[in-house]
Design a protein around this motif. Sequence first.
Motif, PDB file in Angstrom:
ATOM      1  N   ALA A   1       0.839  -1.195   0.000  1.00 10.12           N
ATOM      2  CA  ALA A   1       0.000   0.000   0.000  1.00 10.12           C
ATOM      3  C   ALA A   1       0.876   1.248   0.000  1.00 10.12           C
ATOM      4  O   ALA A   1       1.828   1.351   0.767  1.00 10.12           O
ATOM      5  CB  ALA A   1      -0.895  -0.005   1.228  1.00 10.12           C
ATOM      6  N   LEU A   2       0.549   2.165  -0.878  1.00  9.62           N
ATOM      7  CA  LEU A   2       1.312   3.397  -0.982  1.00  9.62           C
ATOM      8  C   LEU A   2       0.612   4.498  -0.194  1.00  9.62           C
ATOM      9  O   LEU A   2      -0.613   4.517  -0.105  1.00  9.62           O
ATOM     10  CB  LEU A   2       1.427   3.825  -2.448  1.00  9.62           C
ATOM     11  N   PRO A   3       1.374   5.420   0.360  1.00  8.27           N
ATOM     12  CA  PRO A   3       0.742   6.559   1.016  1.00  8.27           C
ATOM     13  C   PRO A   3      -0.104   7.347   0.017  1.00  8.27           C
ATOM     14  O   PRO A   3       0.109   7.273  -1.189  1.00  8.27           O
ATOM     15  CB  PRO A   3       1.923   7.396   1.504  1.00  8.27           C
ATOM     16  N   GLN A   4      -1.047   8.101   0.541  1.00  8.42           N
ATOM     17  CA  GLN A   4      -1.995   8.824  -0.302  1.00  8.42           C
ATOM     18  C   GLN A   4      -1.294   9.740  -1.302  1.00  8.42           C
ATOM     19  O   GLN A   4      -1.664   9.792  -2.463  1.00  8.42           O
ATOM     20  CB  GLN A   4      -2.940   9.640   0.590  1.00  8.42           C
ATOM     21  N   SER A   5      -0.268  10.458  -0.868  1.00 10.69           N
ATOM     22  CA  SER A   5       0.403  11.394  -1.772  1.00 10.69           C
ATOM     23  C   SER A   5       1.122  10.654  -2.900  1.00 10.69           C
ATOM     24  O   SER A   5       1.120  11.107  -4.043  1.00 10.69           O
ATOM     25  CB  SER A   5       1.386  12.265  -0.998  1.00 10.69           C
ATOM     26  N   LYS A   6       1.730   9.531  -2.592  1.00  8.19           N
ATOM     27  CA  LYS A   6       2.409   8.754  -3.632  1.00  8.19           C
ATOM     28  C   LYS A   6       1.400   8.185  -4.614  1.00  8.19           C
ATOM     29  O   LYS A   6       1.636   8.171  -5.820  1.00  8.19           O
ATOM     30  CB  LYS A   6       3.231   7.620  -3.010  1.00  8.19           C
ATOM     31  N   GLU A   7       0.279   7.719  -4.081  1.00  7.97           N
ATOM     32  CA  GLU A   7      -0.780   7.174  -4.939  1.00  7.97           C
ATOM     33  C   GLU A   7      -1.290   8.251  -5.896  1.00  7.97           C
ATOM     34  O   GLU A   7      -1.446   8.012  -7.092  1.00  7.97           O
ATOM     35  CB  GLU A   7      -1.925   6.653  -4.058  1.00  7.97           C
ATOM     36  N   ALA A   8      -1.513   9.440  -5.372  1.00  7.61           N
ATOM     37  CA  ALA A   8      -1.995  10.548  -6.204  1.00  7.61           C
ATOM     38  C   ALA A   8      -0.948  10.935  -7.245  1.00  7.61           C
ATOM     39  O   ALA A   8      -1.284  11.226  -8.400  1.00  7.61           O
ATOM     40  CB  ALA A   8      -2.342  11.747  -5.326  1.00  7.61           C
ATOM     41  N   LEU A   9       0.309  10.928  -6.840  1.00 13.03           N
ATOM     42  CA  LEU A   9       1.386  11.274  -7.764  1.00 13.03           C
ATOM     43  C   LEU A   9       1.472  10.260  -8.905  1.00 13.03           C
ATOM     44  O   LEU A   9       1.590  10.634 -10.077  1.00 13.03           O
ATOM     45  CB  LEU A   9       2.714  11.345  -7.012  1.00 13.03           C
ATOM     46  N   LEU A  10       1.384   8.980  -8.570  1.00  9.54           N
ATOM     47  CA  LEU A  10       1.435   7.943  -9.604  1.00  9.54           C
ATOM     48  C   LEU A  10       0.235   8.043 -10.542  1.00  9.54           C
ATOM     49  O   LEU A  10       0.366   7.849 -11.750  1.00  9.54           O
ATOM     50  CB  LEU A  10       1.512   6.561  -8.962  1.00  9.54           C
ATOM     51  N   LYS A  11      -0.932   8.358  -9.991  1.00  6.10           N
ATOM     52  CA  LYS A  11      -2.116   8.540 -10.841  1.00  6.10           C
ATOM     53  C   LYS A  11      -1.932   9.734 -11.774  1.00  6.10           C
ATOM     54  O   LYS A  11      -2.317   9.679 -12.943  1.00  6.10           O
ATOM     55  CB  LYS A  11      -3.365   8.730  -9.982  1.00  6.10           C
ATOM     56  N   SER A  12      -1.325  10.803 -11.269  1.00  2.00           N
ATOM     57  CA  SER A  12      -1.099  11.970 -12.131  1.00  2.00           C
ATOM     58  C   SER A  12      -0.093  11.627 -13.233  1.00  2.00           C
ATOM     59  O   SER A  12      -0.235  12.088 -14.366  1.00  2.00           O
ATOM     60  CB  SER A  12      -0.619  13.169 -11.317  1.00  2.00           C
ATOM     61  N   TYR A  13       0.910  10.810 -12.902  1.00  2.00           N
ATOM     62  CA  TYR A  13       1.857  10.365 -13.933  1.00  2.00           C
ATOM     63  C   TYR A  13       1.133   9.557 -15.006  1.00  2.00           C
ATOM     64  O   TYR A  13       1.375   9.745 -16.202  1.00  2.00           O
ATOM     65  CB  TYR A  13       2.972   9.514 -13.318  1.00  2.00           C
TER      66      TYR A  13
END
Length: 145
Positions: free
Chosen positions: A6-18
């Motif tokens: 599980a990734l932290p929320q900010s990392k998850e959002a960053l990967l989704k933006s990528y």
Amino acid sequence: MSGQRALPQSKEALLKSYQTRLKDDVKSILENFEETVKLARGEGDSQLSKTTQCEQDTYEMQVRAANIVRAFESLMKLVSDIKQYLILNDFHSVNEAIATNSQLFRATQRDCDKKLMKLRDEMALDLYDLEEEYYTMVLDSELGR
């Protein structure tokens, strides 16, 4: 992502933006390329004169080519951002590299220490032999007088 941790929320959002940036850029490249190919074929009849239509098609091709270049530049920026993210946030690999280098340097240090100890012992033996020879010569020269 079932196999990943599980990734932290900010990392998850960053990967989704990528992912979003990647999809948008590739979509832009594909659409502009398809339209450029359609323009090159000369499909479609228009009510414009041939010269005017040619000028309009040329201008549209230039705009679409610029859009393709812009999308590729955006992809290159995305790759750069991903590399920077990995370099700055891949602590596991960094720690692993540090541990590997540390082990290598410790092994090298032990090897150097062993060689230095061997050299010290050899020099001590040679020094002992030289001192013995020197004092024997001094003693012989004093007795031989």
